[in-house]
Each structure stands twice: as C-alpha cells, then as structure tokens.
Design a protein around this motif. Structure first.
Motif, PDB file in Angstrom:
ATOM      1  N   TRP A  10       0.615  -1.109  -0.026  1.00 19.49           N
ATOM      2  CA  TRP A  10       0.195  -0.038   0.145  1.00 19.49           C
ATOM      3  C   TRP A  10       0.589   1.505  -0.068  1.00 19.49           C
ATOM      4  N   LEU A  11       1.796   1.226   0.515  1.00 21.78           N
ATOM      5  CA  LEU A  11       2.481   2.979   1.273  1.00 21.78           C
ATOM      6  C   LEU A  11       3.856   2.676  -0.517  1.00 21.78           C
ATOM      7  N   LYS A  12       4.093   1.560  -0.785  1.00 21.25           N
ATOM      8  CA  LYS A  12       4.732   1.544  -2.564  1.00 21.25           C
ATOM      9  C   LYS A  12       4.232   2.373  -3.290  1.00 21.25           C
ATOM     10  N   LYS A  13       2.838   2.464  -3.013  1.00 19.82           N
ATOM     11  CA  LYS A  13       1.472   3.327  -4.320  1.00 19.82           C
ATOM     12  C   LYS A  13       1.480   4.704  -4.089  1.00 19.82           C
ATOM     13  N   ARG A  14       2.005   4.660  -2.809  1.00 15.15           N
ATOM     14  CA  ARG A  14       2.056   6.351  -2.510  1.00 15.15           C
ATOM     15  C   ARG A  14       2.681   6.775  -2.134  1.00 15.15           C
ATOM     16  N   PRO A  15       4.141   7.878  -2.578  1.00 15.69           N
ATOM     17  CA  PRO A  15       5.514   7.497  -2.225  1.00 15.69           C
ATOM     18  C   PRO A  15       5.471   8.502  -0.766  1.00 15.69           C
ATOM     19  N   LEU A  16       4.156   9.539  -0.758  1.00 14.67           N
ATOM     20  CA  LEU A  16       4.336  10.606  -0.113  1.00 14.67           C
ATOM     21  C   LEU A  16       3.394   9.637   1.401  1.00 14.67           C
ATOM     22  N   CYS A  17       3.167   8.931   1.209  1.00 14.65           N
ATOM     23  CA  CYS A  17       2.571   8.038   2.797  1.00 14.65           C
ATOM     24  C   CYS A  17       3.798   7.547   2.624  1.00 14.65           C
ATOM     25  N   LEU A  18       4.551   6.472   2.288  1.00 11.62           N
ATOM     26  CA  LEU A  18       5.436   5.816   2.390  1.00 11.62           C
ATOM     27  C   LEU A  18       6.848   6.632   3.114  1.00 11.62           C
ATOM     28  N   LEU A  19       7.237   7.870   2.776  1.00 15.13           N
ATOM     29  CA  LEU A  19       7.816   9.455   3.657  1.00 15.13           C
ATOM     30  C   LEU A  19       7.049   8.917   4.837  1.00 15.13           C
ATOM     31  N   GLY A  20       5.515   9.810   5.230  1.00 10.95           N
ATOM     32  CA  GLY A  20       5.288   9.164   6.435  1.00 10.95           C
ATOM     33  C   GLY A  20       5.406   7.606   7.392  1.00 10.95           C
ATOM     34  N   PHE A  21       5.841   6.700   6.532  1.00  9.06           N
ATOM     35  CA  PHE A  21       5.699   5.985   7.308  1.00  9.06           C
ATOM     36  C   PHE A  21       7.550   5.767   7.809  1.00  9.06           C
ATOM     37  N   GLY A  22       7.717   6.309   7.390  1.00  6.08           N
ATOM     38  CA  GLY A  22       9.718   5.960   7.690  1.00  6.08           C
ATOM     39  C   GLY A  22      10.023   5.119   6.888  1.00  6.08           C
ATOM     40  N   PHE A  23       9.484   5.386   5.835  1.00  7.02           N
ATOM     41  CA  PHE A  23      10.407   4.410   4.293  1.00  7.02           C
ATOM     42  C   PHE A  23       9.975   2.611   4.754  1.00  7.02           C
ATOM     43  N   GLY A  24       9.214   2.631   5.818  1.00  7.16           N
ATOM     44  CA  GLY A  24       7.778   0.714   5.722  1.00  7.16           C
ATOM     45  C   GLY A  24       8.597   1.013   7.718  1.00  7.16           C
ATOM     46  N   SER A  25       9.249   1.599   8.064  1.00  2.00           N
ATOM     47  CA  SER A  25       9.560   0.964   9.764  1.00  2.00           C
ATOM     48  C   SER A  25       8.486   1.350  10.704  1.00  2.00           C
ATOM     49  N   GLY A  26       7.493   2.798  10.238  1.00  3.38           N
ATOM     50  CA  GLY A  26       6.280   2.395  11.124  1.00  3.38           C
ATOM     51  C   GLY A  26       5.445   1.463  10.782  1.00  3.38           C
ATOM     52  N   LEU A  27       5.383   0.704  10.421  1.00  3.25           N
ATOM     53  CA  LEU A  27       4.564  -1.143   9.486  1.00  3.25           C
ATOM     54  C   LEU A  27       5.095  -1.643  11.217  1.00  3.25           C
TER      55      LEU A  27
END
Length: 162
Positions: A10-27
C-alpha cells in the motif's frame, strides 16, 4: 473514507505515505515509534560524513519539519485515522534535530535515542498538552519537536555535569 490497514505494498503506491511511514519502518507490529526513529541514525551518520551537522542539520530539519506537516496530513487523510502510530516522519525529523547537537559518538547517540523515545512515549507536560490539543500534520510534528527540545535540554545539562 474507511480506515485502512497499511501494508508495504500500500505504501509503495503512495510515495508521501511511504515517507510518512519512515520508509516502511512505521509498519513494525510493536513499538512503531521506536522502529520509526531508527532511520534517523544512518541518515544523520551519512549527513555528518558529508559535513551536514550542527546548525546546517538543524536548518535541514526545519525544512523537513515544514515538509513533514504536509506528509503527515496526507498520510493521516489517506489512512482515515487521526495520528496513526505508524506515521513516524515526525520521529525521524525530531531525532535528526537532536543528533545535530550531540557529540558524534555512539554513547551520546544511544543516550539521545533512549531519552527521546522515553519522552515521546511518556509525553510529560507540556508535550501531552500539545498532543491532545493540536491535530493534523502540524500536531503530529509538534509534539515530537517539543520532545526533541526537552531531550536536548536534558542532554546538555548532562554534558555540563559530566
């Protein structure tokens, strides 16, 4: 909008969300704020090596803070959940700010990390007051900035006492 359970796909399709999630670390399934703070360490290390530290890093953090308001607003809206724990851009920026002003030594960085995480998790006054009253991207960013400033104050007092 319905609440969404974010995934890396889901994050990969949304670059700003990927940043918001700390490149995925927030998962991270547990302690996403702690895991979300970790990317700041190699980022600060690389920035230090290329000469971006001290006030230069603080200036970069100011820009990242302003950009973070948009990133966190966008991520929060995309999720449909206010101040979701996996949004960790705020932790990254706050940790970078702390590392801008502590000695480039692993012991200081560890102390900075632990102290910041403790302050961010416990939210003593006035951090908790702002967290409860200021919302949206600015609110997400603000409480971590205040925690970072408190951490810097405590670390500077510790340095003075040592």
């Amino acid at each position: 909008m319905a609440d969404i359970k974010p995934t890396f796909s889901w994050l990969k399709k949304r670059p700003l969300c990927l940043l918001g999630f700390g490149f995925g670390s927030g998962l991270a399934p547990v302690a996403p704020g702690t895991f979300g703070t970790l990317p700041a360490l190699p980022m600060a290390f690389v920035l230090h090596l290329i000469g971006v530290d001290g006030w230069w890093l603080a200036a970069l953090c100011a820009l990242l803070f302003v950009w973070g308001i948009r990133i966190c607003n966008h991520t929060e809206r995309a999720l449909g959940i206010q101040d979701y724990g996996g949004i960790v851009w705020d932790e990254i920026v706050a940790m970078l700010l702390i590392l801008a002003f502590v000695p480039f030594y692993w012991g200081w960085w560890l102390a900075a990390f632990v102290l910041f995480r403790l302050l961010d998790a416990l939210k003593p006054w006035p951090i908790k007051w702002f967290d409860a009253r200021v919302h949206g991207g600015f609110g997400i960013m603000l409480d971590d900035l205040i925690a970072a400033l408190f951490a810097l104050l405590i670390l500077n007092i510790a340095a003075w006492l040592i």
